[in-house]
Enzyme design. Structure first.
Site, mmCIF file in Angstrom:
data_model
loop_
_atom_site.group_PDB
_atom_site.id
_atom_site.type_symbol
_atom_site.label_atom_id
_atom_site.label_comp_id
_atom_site.label_asym_id
_atom_site.label_seq_id
_atom_site.Cartn_x
_atom_site.Cartn_y
_atom_site.Cartn_z
ATOM 1 N N ASP A 1 0.835 -1.188 0.000
ATOM 2 C CA ASP A 1 0.000 0.000 0.000
ATOM 3 C C ASP A 1 0.881 1.254 0.000
ATOM 4 O O ASP A 1 1.860 1.341 0.744
ATOM 5 C CB ASP A 1 -0.893 -0.030 1.248
ATOM 6 C CG ASP A 1 -1.935 1.050 1.263
ATOM 7 O OD1 ASP A 1 -2.758 1.093 0.328
ATOM 8 O OD2 ASP A 1 -1.942 1.852 2.219
ATOM 9 N N GLU B 1 1.306 6.457 -5.534
ATOM 10 C CA GLU B 1 0.476 7.666 -5.510
ATOM 11 C C GLU B 1 1.439 8.847 -5.598
ATOM 12 O O GLU B 1 2.123 9.177 -4.627
ATOM 13 C CB GLU B 1 -0.355 7.717 -4.234
ATOM 14 C CG GLU B 1 -1.060 9.041 -3.975
ATOM 15 C CD GLU B 1 -2.099 9.385 -5.020
ATOM 16 O OE1 GLU B 1 -1.864 10.359 -5.759
ATOM 17 O OE2 GLU B 1 -3.128 8.694 -5.113
#
Length: 524
Positions: free
Chosen positions: A199, A264
């Site tokens: 993640d 991200e």
């Protein structure tokens, strides 16, 4: 050992919403076990399981309080072992989420770290003194709104959290923290998992000097979220992350396991490539480059592929996941033919492809009324947020069953969108022309074609909105033509054999005829 990943199709399971075996309205591991045959029958190579670890569920499992145990909501460690075994028996690899950028504030590590400035875990999280006026150490903003620093009265310091205050950032710069995370990896590798999805992997380390992020000077209006005012030069994508990834890669290589990174970043494709560039980095990575597109154009695909030319690493691509608006709504106006077009495009690209549960059914993004929202991000930014709950509603298995076969309970943790019921798996099973059967056919074609599975991507000149490219492996060439607009087009076509058609598309003598939003894949 990781060759299986090249050209693989990976199916993401969001356990809370996949299948509920015990009737409490929340999906669980036992429910997932019961439905794994569905994934295998699609022709997928692997599953990726979103977090099922112990958690206070402030961010629905992405706030882990114990990395080595299963949350009772989802089941037991024995059921996790059973899921791994069942998946392997069906020929599916198992990738599990690991959330190492941050933990829950209920984790024992954080409880010890916040107790004092001189305990054994004092430096396991990111702590910093206040400025002389009591203000936070810098201007960093949290992804879920507000500043990225919270005050802790016990230590009389601020701690960093890039997401919720209940998700303090681990100090992955610290070798002791790295050792602890590698021990967590060993725990699950010994239980048989085949890899990890990491993640927000580029959030693992921060700027040691805690410098302010500069503002974005080209904004034409105020963005929806405070963190969108800044260029994120110092709170993510730091070089020290790659040092830790080299340690992780060495461990994974011992087990023949893989690492998939979630990126991200404001330069997502560049960072994807950087994080996979070599044998001491990730095996593959995906970003939000395609996940956030609101319209699919030839330029989007060609630009993405061009940035991977000559790369040593392997890209991954997905159109939906648990964090974004489902692609049938975002890119296809909930039209079944355009949904098939997007699925064919995804599965024709070079790299690993990720399907999110329900993509194979063409599920539209669900409508979740405000009073039923559970996602803290959706609530904080309502009504202008992305509405992540709309991607997380129950998976429909039975058209005429209670809650479309997701649970025996009268309701679920999120409501069932009534538009999903007629798209249930059993309603599409064996039905010619259904999105489900099309997905199976496209995956089968990809697996049968070396060019589609692992060939090079060669862009061809074509007037927009026609996207034309070839996939080439040895002497095998697959011509891929995608009409991404509403008007019909024609294109000269060399002699070849039709492999797949979407919509009003056909091979004529020396030409390809493509109606609006149609596609042809031709072996030439």
């Amino acid at each position: 050992m990781s060759d299986w990943l090249r050209g693989a199709v990976v199916y993401q399971i969001y356990p809370r919403s996949f299948a509920d075996a015990n009737g409490d309205g929340v999906g669980d591991l036992a429910g997932a076990i019961a439905k794994l045959e569905h994934v295998a029958d699609l022709g997928c190579d692997a599953i990726w399981l979103s977090p099922f670890f112990r958690s206070p569920m402030k961010d629905y499992g992405y706030d882990v309080s114990d990395y080595r145990d299963v949350d009772p909501l989802f089941g037991t460690l024995a059921e996790a072992d059973a899921l791994i075994a069942r998946a392997h028996a069906l020929g599916l690899k198992v990738i599990i989420d690991q959330v190492w950028s941050h933990s829950s504030d209920q984790h024992a590590w954080f409880a010890e770290s916040r107790a004092s400035r001189d305990n054994q875990k004092a430096d396991w999280y990111v702590w910093a003194d206040a400025k002389p006026d009591g203000a936070p150490p810098n201007n960093w903003q949290a992804m879920f709104g507000g500043g990225a620093w919270s005050w802790d009265a016990r230590r009389r310091q601020y701690y960093l959290h890039n997401f919720l205050p209940e998700q303090p950032d681990l100090n992955v710069r610290n070798p002791a923290v790295q050792d602890a995370l590698l021990d967590v990896a060993r725990f699950w590798l010994e239980r048989g998992v085949d890899g990890f999805r990491l993640d927000v992997v580029n959030f693992f380390t921060h700027d040691a000097q805690l410098r302010d992020n500069p503002p974005i000077t080209t904004l034409k209006r105020a963005p929806a979220r405070p963190h969108q005012f800044q260029r994120h030069l110092y709170d993510r994508t730091q070089p020290e992350t790659l040092t830790f990834l080299a340690r992780l890669r060495a461990l994974l290589d011992q087990y023949g396991a893989i690492a998939l990174g979630e990126i991200e970043d404001e330069e997502p494709l560049r960072v994807q490539r950087e994080y996979t560039d070599g044998p001491d980095r990730l095996h593959t990575a995906y970003s939000f480059y395609l996940l956030r597109q609101r319209a699919m154009t030839p330029a989007v695909i060609k630009d993405a592929m061009a940035q991977w030319e000559g790369a040593r690493g392997l890209p991954s691509w997905s159109l939906s996941n648990h964090d974004v608006i489902r692609f049938p709504t975002r890119l296809a106006d909930d039209d079944p033919q355009r949904t098939k077009l997007m699925l064919a495009l995804l599965l024709a690209l070079r790299g690993a492809a990720f399907l999110y549960q329900g993509d194979e059914l063409g599920l539209p993004h669900a409508d979740v009324p405000f009073e039923r929202l559970r996602d803290p991000e959706a609530i904080a930014f309502w009504p202008s947020g992305i509405g992540r709950d709309g991607a997380r509603t129950p998976m429909p298995w039975g058209q005429n069953a209670n809650m479309a076969g997701f649970t025996e309970a009268p309701d679920a943790w999120l409501p069932l969108d009534p538009r999903h019921r007629p798209l249930a798996a059993d309603a599409q099973q064996g039905v010619a022309g259904s999105v489900l059967e099309f997905t199976r056919a496209m995956i089968a074609l990809r697996k049968a074609s070396a060019a589609l599975r692992d060939g090079e991507f060669v862009a061809l000149d074509a007037p927009e909105p026609l996207l034309a490219f070839e996939r080439r492996a040895g002497e095998e060439r697959m011509l891929c033509l995608f009409n991404l607009g509403p008007e019909p087009v024609r294109r000269p076509l060399p002699e070849g054999a039709l492999r797949l058609a979407v919509g009003q598309a056909e091979v004529l003598t020396g030409a390809a005829s493509l109606g609006g939003y149609s596609a042809l894949l031709v072996a030439i």
